[in-house]
Design an enzyme around this catalytic site. Structure first.
Site: not given
Length: 649
Positions: A332, A363
């Protein structure tokens, strides 16, 4: 002492770190249990032992002894497996209770850590558990544990709905009527290769002993190395959640699926975390004025570039891979971590399991700017191509080109009314590999090609929002379903690793909500009735998945793979075509792929002789049927995938 302002020049105690390989946490043996904590600035540390994971006072309090490198230790006689504990750490004359940031088990809501003899948590056959062989292509399927089995229509036993153990149940069908598979049998039939579990570490904002309908995605870590208890059948017993998560992984492996774990090392749920309480000021970034850096938009940023913090992250990843047999990790807000940490994660996994065996991707952005130490580089899109080629990132360029920006609901892309997107669409085909592009990757191995994820609108909701003025998310018109098919065909004919939000294949809706992180499970659940209603769309995805695995020209992850994409043409403003060198496949050495988002058929500049139709806008299983191309055109709002046995120009 206040070390918050020592960001650029850490205190001497911080620099005196233990040797690499020093194990921290609680370790149970038959005759003794040892507790080890790194608290370099503490003047005193006490160990408190409890019978219960959340209630009652300690039955024993013991001092820890300070040794070299800021290490504090205590050895207790006997095996304390199942005993709960916490620490009382004194820094600058202030004493605070804290869980163990290195704990591998915890009690209800993570309030207390637990000593655990891990081999006792292994389900039968765990020693023999292994992932299925590496697939020809990685097709990642993002799932939330509670979403998977919450709906009554899934036919799961009531006692496992929303739990880890729902993944261990086979033979479930729609309402138990036998007409349509649900659960793990549905996943096997769909033929994805990896299940990416949304966070399963211990997280905040769900009462593990409260209403089962409480819901959260889980991006708010409390205990990084212990499983979440709300998905366990008994959150009050710390070993149960460990065993049941292992059973989940074991069941997926037995059924031919690998497991990816969503990890959130960029921030903690609160600033007042176990990390902060044991080493105040060390694990978090601060701004020059002493305020907390907040690139995560969650109130804090982990300082991954610091030695013990980097070591913490690497060791945590290795622990989940070793103890729980996880096959990959999705990071994340990876852009808030530094490149050296991500390279260290990649190198450690490769050294233990072989190069590229475990997936690593994330990400390539943060939620905002973060005050990373000078000289460190963020692991974001700008630095992706300079990292190991087996560190991947989500390609927002393809996502937004196909359907419009995820951050601007009204924006449109190639499939839903956008114009002038032909050049960008052709770059999607090669995964935006090469320098000087909006998203620059060194190879398709670094590219996660996707259209929707848990964040932002689902693919279906985006299409409805932009194409239906009345925004009727439950009205599945043939026209909108056709646009969905075109988007899916584009996804499956781009290079890169492929990623789907669970339910994308049956037009999953959240009624337009773009951030359902704490909405009801009734909104977030996998709607098995909808999957049945849209089974024709599911079958279209199934055919594309099966076909994709047979196309080496698209599955190629090498740095040279972009050279397989050639002869790109902008046929009309809303239609593009390109060819693919598909060798060494003998059946279809060359592919011709056409994406037509226009309302009219588009003519192809190709002789029909020798081309087999592998898929079109209605049927993705044509490759099984031996149909040859009759007319050199592609229908409106359709993709066309052709193959032939020789690579003539």
């Amino acid at each position: 002492m206040n070390f918050q302002k020592q960001y650029d020049k850490p205190c001497k105690a911080w620099e005196d770190v233990p040797p690499a390989g020093t194990a921290l946490g609680a370790f149970c043996d038959p005759d003794r249990t040892e507790f080890r904590l790194w608290a370099p600035t503490a003047s005193r540390v006490q160990l408190r032992l409890y019978r219960d994971g959340s209630l009652g006072k300690p039955f024993c309090t013991l001092p820890l002894e300070r040794g070299r490198w800021g290490l504090w230790t205590q050895v207790c006689q006997g095996d304390l497996d199942g005993v709960y504990y916490d620490y009382r750490v004194t820094v600058d004359g202030v004493s605070r209770g804290t869980g163990d940031p290195y704990a591998r088990a915890c009690g209800k809501n993570g309030l207390r850590s637990m000593a655990v003899n891990l081999p006792r948590t292994n389900p039968p056959g765990w020693a023999e558990d292994a992932p299925p062989p590496q697939p020809a292509e990685d097709i990642l399927y993002e799932l939330h544990v509670k979403d998977f089995s919450w709906a009554e229509s899934g036919g799961f036993p009531p006692e496992v709905r929303g739990k880890y153990l729902a993944f261990t149940r086979t033979g479930t069908t729609l309402r138990g009527e036998g007409r349509f598979p649900t659960g793990i049998d549905y996943l096997k039939r769909l033929d994805v290769t990896h299940v990416q579990l949304m966070p399963v570490f211990d997280f905040d904002q769900v009462d593990e002993g409260g209403d089962p309908a409480e819901y959260n995605w889980g991006y708010n870590p409390v205990s990084y190395n212990a499983p979440e208890g709300s998905y366990a059948t008994d959150p009050n017993r710390g070993a149960v959640r460990i065993r049941e998560l292992k059973e989940l992984v074991q069941a997926l492996h037995r059924n031919g699926l690998r497991v990816v774990m969503d990890v959130v090392y960029n921030h903690t749920s609160h600033r007042d975390s176990w990390l902060e309480r044991t080493a105040p000021g060390y694990y978090y970034r601060t701004n020059p004025d002493g305020s907390w850096s907040d690139g995560s938009a969650c109130g804090n940023d982990i300082a991954s570039e610091r030695e013990m913090c980097r070591r913490y992250i690497v060791n945590s990843v290795l622990y989940w891979a070793e103890e729980y047999h996880m096959d990959g990790f999705r990071f994340d807000l990876m852009g808030l971590l530094d490149t050296e940490t991500m390279e260290a994660v990649r190198a450690a996994l490769d050294a233990r399991w072989g190069k590229g065996e475990k997936l690593v991707y994330g990400e390539p952005w943060g939620a905002g700017a973060s005050n990373m130490a000078e000289g460190s580089l963020p692991a974001d899109a700008a630095h992706l191509s300079g990292m190991d080629r087996n560190i991947g990132a989500f390609c927002d360029a393809t996502r937004d080109t196909v359907k419009g920006s995820a951050l601007a609901p009204d924006s449109v892309g190639f499939v839903n009314g956008g114009t002038g997107l032909g050049p960008a669409a052709l770059r999607c085909a090669a995964g935006w590999c090469g320098p000087g592009q909006r998203f620059s990757a060194a190879a398709p191995s670094q590219v996660i090609t996707y259209l929707s994820a848990h964040d932002n609108q689902t693919l279906w909701d985006k299409l409805v929002y932009t194409l239906d003025p009345e925004r009727r998310y439950d009205r599945m018109t043939p026209e909108l379903l056709q646009v969905n098919r075109l988007a899916a065909a584009m996804l499956f004919t781009c290079q890169g690793r492929l990623f789907l939000l669970a339910g994308e294949e049956f037009a999953r809706t959240k009624q337009g909500m773009d951030n359902s992180y704490n909405a009801s499970p009734d909104l977030n659940q996998i709607d098995w009735e909808r999957a049945w209603q849209n089974r024709a769309l599911v079958d279209y995805y199934r055919g594309l998945i099966a076909l994709r695995k047979q196309l080496p020209g698209l599955c190629d992850k090498s740095a040279d793979a972009k050279g397989r994409i050639r002869d790109g043409r902008i046929c009309t403003d809303r239609c593009v075509s390109f060819r693919v060198d598909n060798r060494p496949d003998d059946r279809w050495q060359e592919l011709l792929i056409v994406w037509n988002a226009g309302d009219s058929p588009a003519a192809l500049d190709v002789e029909p002789d020798g081309w087999q139709v592998l898929a079109d806008g209605a049927d993705s299983f044509l490759w099984q049927k031996g149909r040859t191309l009759q007319r050199p055109e592609v229908g409106p709002v359709s993709a066309l995938l052709l193959g032939r046995p020789d690579a003539r120009r």
